[in-house]
Write an enzyme that holds these catalytic residues in place. Sequence first.
Site, mmCIF file in Angstrom:
data_model
loop_
_atom_site.group_PDB
_atom_site.id
_atom_site.type_symbol
_atom_site.label_atom_id
_atom_site.label_comp_id
_atom_site.label_asym_id
_atom_site.label_seq_id
_atom_site.Cartn_x
_atom_site.Cartn_y
_atom_site.Cartn_z
ATOM 1 N N HIS A 114 -1.601 2.011 7.233
ATOM 2 C CA HIS A 114 -2.138 2.001 5.878
ATOM 3 C C HIS A 114 -2.034 3.418 5.338
ATOM 4 O O HIS A 114 -1.928 4.387 6.110
ATOM 5 C CB HIS A 114 -3.600 1.525 5.869
ATOM 6 C CG HIS A 114 -4.127 1.248 4.490
ATOM 7 N ND1 HIS A 114 -3.422 0.539 3.552
ATOM 8 C CD2 HIS A 114 -5.297 1.601 3.877
ATOM 9 C CE1 HIS A 114 -4.126 0.438 2.440
ATOM 10 N NE2 HIS A 114 -5.266 1.085 2.605
ATOM 11 N N ASP A 174 -8.885 4.623 -2.545
ATOM 12 C CA ASP A 174 -7.872 3.622 -2.207
ATOM 13 C C ASP A 174 -7.531 2.853 -3.478
ATOM 14 O O ASP A 174 -8.322 2.043 -3.958
ATOM 15 C CB ASP A 174 -8.393 2.673 -1.131
ATOM 16 C CG ASP A 174 -7.280 1.816 -0.528
ATOM 17 O OD1 ASP A 174 -6.380 1.403 -1.282
ATOM 18 O OD2 ASP A 174 -7.306 1.562 0.690
ATOM 19 N N CYS A 176 0.809 -1.217 0.000
ATOM 20 C CA CYS A 176 0.000 0.000 0.000
ATOM 21 C C CYS A 176 0.848 1.276 0.000
ATOM 22 O O CYS A 176 0.422 2.289 -0.553
ATOM 23 C CB CYS A 176 -0.981 -0.007 1.171
ATOM 24 S SG CYS A 176 -0.220 -0.031 2.807
#
Length: 530
Positions: free
Chosen positions: A206, A223, A179
């Site tokens: 994250h 995202d 990520c």
Amino acid sequence: MGRNSGPISSRREGEATVQPVRLEWNNLLHQTGPQLESSMSFFVTLQSNFQHVMQYENPELQLKARSIIPHHQLSSSAQHKLKELKEADPECKLGIEDCLVLELLRWFKCDFFSWVDSLPCSQCGGPTKHGPALGPTAEELRWGAQRVENHYCQSCQLSTRFPRYNHPEKLLETRRGRCGEWANCFTLCCRAMGLEARYIWDSTDHVWTEIYSVSQHRWLHCDSCENVCDKPLLYEIGWGKELAYILAFSKDQVVDVTWRYSCKHAEVLSRRTRVQEAWLLHTINGLNAARQQTLSPDRKRELTERLLVELVEFISPKTPKPGELGGRSSGSLAWRMARGETRAADKKVSTQTEAFVFTPTDEEKKARLFHVRYSAPKDQYCRVSSSSEIIPNWDQCVWTKESVFRKVENDWKMVYIARTEGSTVGRISWKFDFASAGLKIHSVSVMANSKTFQSGKVCWSLQSGQMTTEFSGDGRLQSFSSLSASSELIVAAELSGGDGETSWQHSQLFRQGLNEQEASFEVVIQLQDA
């Protein structure tokens, strides 16, 4: 870890220079020991991320990104999508940037970037396991890779290096990572496409992106790992994260956006113990004041107005939307399970709720008729033969369900029931029992709508006593008289098959557009005395 090691390093080759920021040290003078250390560590995170986002403003780097992004194709697709939305709904308030970011997310996830759990062996191509970390080379350090993972092949006894690059220019070349790399490169791509974007850092490991929607006058959660837009409660509700601090970094300001991503404000506040709230607010204000010294009065006013809109949004906790209830999809199942970011079915926990059985009401007994419809777009059952009684939620009337969930694709305006990711088979059934009313079945008519893709399979069946009859889910109302004389009926569907990482999507029940009015599933039972 999901993102790159620690906060982004404070200096990189080719990085745009930024004005030094002074911390109001007086706020720390009364702090000692662990409290002072924690505040200092938090400040380094704030300052380094705030400095890093200036790389996205480098004109040469944006030009390089645009040379890679199929921007003409994405812009054309976005314009076509917006035209369709306006035709379907003249009151649609979306703008071209909203459709463009959906196209950019899809391209980035499906065509450009790839996820890395462990790299294949560079010699034999076989699987590897994580070994002790390796030391970075000078070239790797040049691109911000202060940590190098060791993906070790037990067959070849060879280590394959995986540098965790932090420089978005390098990520345009490698096109892979977790990520940290995804959000870093995607945010650059957004800026290269002319979208106002900011990098979002979450203290629970994250990172992602936010895009400012001019037409909606608000910031949208995006995202790239998950290919999702505007689902801010995904992490707390869907993944089960216990959030604490979520901060947004753009070229102009830092904003504490934690409250956008939570519907459990009291719980979040109880976990915010790393720094004092007054210190955090004062420090963010100081960083913003230093960064905004060269901005025009109009731009400062615009930022202030946007911040006020955000603060109003943060006051009231949100209610989760259907698209925010699922677990994480990026990364291997084992990796997601280890981080506690999976759906219940991924963890092999039963998803079956208390079994529901349809039994006749007095009105249905009198009419000797049972008639129920389910609408996937509305997510509700209508009991037509009982004064059109409405029952919300797809799983409120099921007899059994195993590894299935309702999927809403807000970007494509579609909805369906599918297998949960990681499961090989999904099952769902509905039960009807008329014995208590002294009635039995005279005839049955069933309509079910299902879709399959690639090698996906859906098997529909009617079960009554010892008899099982299969039928197709082609959307036609089909009648069966062979089931008469029984007082019990079960309608069941089994989903299986499919190919690749998205095999769970290749068998679907009740796939329909969100604006469609037709029933997705219908059962009509004529009754007679037992």
